[in-house]
Design a protein around this motif. Structure first.
Motif, short mmCIF file in Angstrom:
data_model
loop_
_atom_site.label_atom_id
_atom_site.label_comp_id
_atom_site.label_asym_id
_atom_site.label_seq_id
_atom_site.Cartn_x
_atom_site.Cartn_y
_atom_site.Cartn_z
N THR A 1 74.70 45.08 14.24
CA THR A 1 74.34 45.80 15.45
C THR A 1 74.57 47.28 15.19
O THR A 1 75.70 47.70 14.93
CB THR A 1 75.17 45.33 16.65
N GLU B 1 74.17 51.33 16.35
CA GLU B 1 74.02 52.23 17.49
C GLU B 1 73.49 53.58 17.01
O GLU B 1 74.03 54.15 16.05
CB GLU B 1 75.35 52.42 18.21
N LYS C 1 72.61 57.38 18.32
CA LYS C 1 72.87 58.31 19.43
C LYS C 1 71.91 59.51 19.37
O LYS C 1 71.73 60.12 18.32
CB LYS C 1 74.32 58.81 19.36
N SER D 1 66.56 45.04 20.76
CA SER D 1 67.24 46.31 21.01
C SER D 1 67.36 46.53 22.51
O SER D 1 66.70 45.87 23.31
CB SER D 1 66.46 47.47 20.38
N VAL E 1 71.75 51.72 26.02
CA VAL E 1 73.06 51.61 26.65
C VAL E 1 73.48 52.99 27.15
O VAL E 1 73.46 53.97 26.40
CB VAL E 1 74.11 51.07 25.65
N LYS F 1 71.53 58.04 27.05
CA LYS F 1 71.55 56.65 26.63
C LYS F 1 71.42 56.57 25.12
O LYS F 1 70.70 57.35 24.51
CB LYS F 1 70.41 55.86 27.29
N LYS F 2 72.15 55.63 24.53
CA LYS F 2 72.04 55.41 23.08
C LYS F 2 71.25 54.13 22.82
O LYS F 2 71.21 53.23 23.67
CB LYS F 2 73.43 55.32 22.43
N GLN G 1 70.85 50.65 21.01
CA GLN G 1 71.62 49.60 20.32
C GLN G 1 70.60 48.59 19.80
O GLN G 1 69.87 47.98 20.57
CB GLN G 1 72.59 48.93 21.29
N THR H 1 74.63 57.86 13.82
CA THR H 1 74.52 56.40 13.87
C THR H 1 75.88 55.79 13.59
O THR H 1 76.70 56.37 12.89
CB THR H 1 73.50 55.86 12.84
N ALA I 1 78.13 49.05 15.06
CA ALA I 1 78.95 48.53 16.15
C ALA I 1 79.51 47.15 15.84
O ALA I 1 80.61 46.79 16.25
CB ALA I 1 78.13 48.47 17.44
#
Length: 229
Positions: A147, A149, A151, A179, A182, A189-190, A192, A221, A224
């Motif tokens: 997973t 993330e 940004k 995806s 979040v 929002k980022k 995921q 990045t 996660a």
């Protein structure tokens, strides 16, 4: 057989063992299988006793606002999913390994202790051929589900373009999955996003570097979560 229950230690242990090698109940993305299973819990699993089950439960809880939109059949009972056997794993020290069994098993031997030389030679030849065939078998590629993330710079970053640029990264052994966006705060929002990689072919460091080359959209990045398949 599916899951038995989420109350008894046995039922929880079976679910924990099942999810020790999986991020989702079915497949590589959240679905109604996760939803109906999640709803069968009356309380959050004990992370100390059932770490894999607790990790899955927490992850699926993050999709709670999207439960109705996830793919699959919501009418299925949670018992329709899960392990095919009620057997729990045993301590490896108490169970002979496959290699030990191969070494102990005399596939081509004779019960007689008075084998003649011709018989011994034939037996050694057969054993050599067996070992050669066994060594020639290719092992399946080791894979991981990750997973990631991603940004953005600020709340004005076009997240659709950001995700399109992320998915445009193509590497042999890389498969993009589901995806979601979040919320981070202040309207930002980022992204995921889930992906499956072949460990020998894909370097996460190189992948993150390629994604971060999109300097117009990507600030940074982070990995996660990561789990072997």
């Amino acid at each position: 057989m599916g899951f038995t229950d989420f109350v008894s230690d046995t039922g929880l242990a079976l679910a924990n063992n099942y999810l020790s090698t999986r991020s989702y109940v079915v497949g590589h993305a959240p679905s109604q299988a996760d939803v109906v299973t999640f709803k069968a819990f009356s309380a959050t699993p004990d992370a100390a006793k059932y770490p894999h089950l607790a990790r899955w439960h927490k992850h699926i809880a993050s999709y709670e606002s999207e439960f109705a939109t996830l793919p699959g059949d919501p009418s299925q009972a949670f018992t329709a999913y899960g392990p095919e056997s009620t057997e729990l794993p045993v301590n490896p020290k108490d169970k002979p390994s496959a290699d030990d069994e191969d070494e102990d098993e005399d596939l081509f031997g004779s019960d007689s202790e008075e084998e003649d030389e011709a018989h011994k030679a034939e037996r050694e030849k057969n054993l050599a051929e067996y070992r050669k065939k066994k060594e020639g078998k290719t092992k399946p590629a080791a894979k991981s589900i990750v997973t990631l993330e991603v940004k953005p710079w600020d709340d004005e970053t076009n997240m659709q373009e950001l995700e399109a640029n992320v998915r445009a990264v193509e590497i042999d052994g890389l498969v993009w999955g589901a995806s979601k966006l979040v919320a981070v705060g202040f309207g930002i929002k980022k992204l995921q996003i889930n992906l499956v990689i072949e460990d020998d072919k894909v370097s996460l460091d190189d992948l993150q570097q390629q994604i971060e080359e999109d300097e117009d959209h990507v600030q940074s990045t982070d990995v996660a979560a990561m789990q072997k398949l």
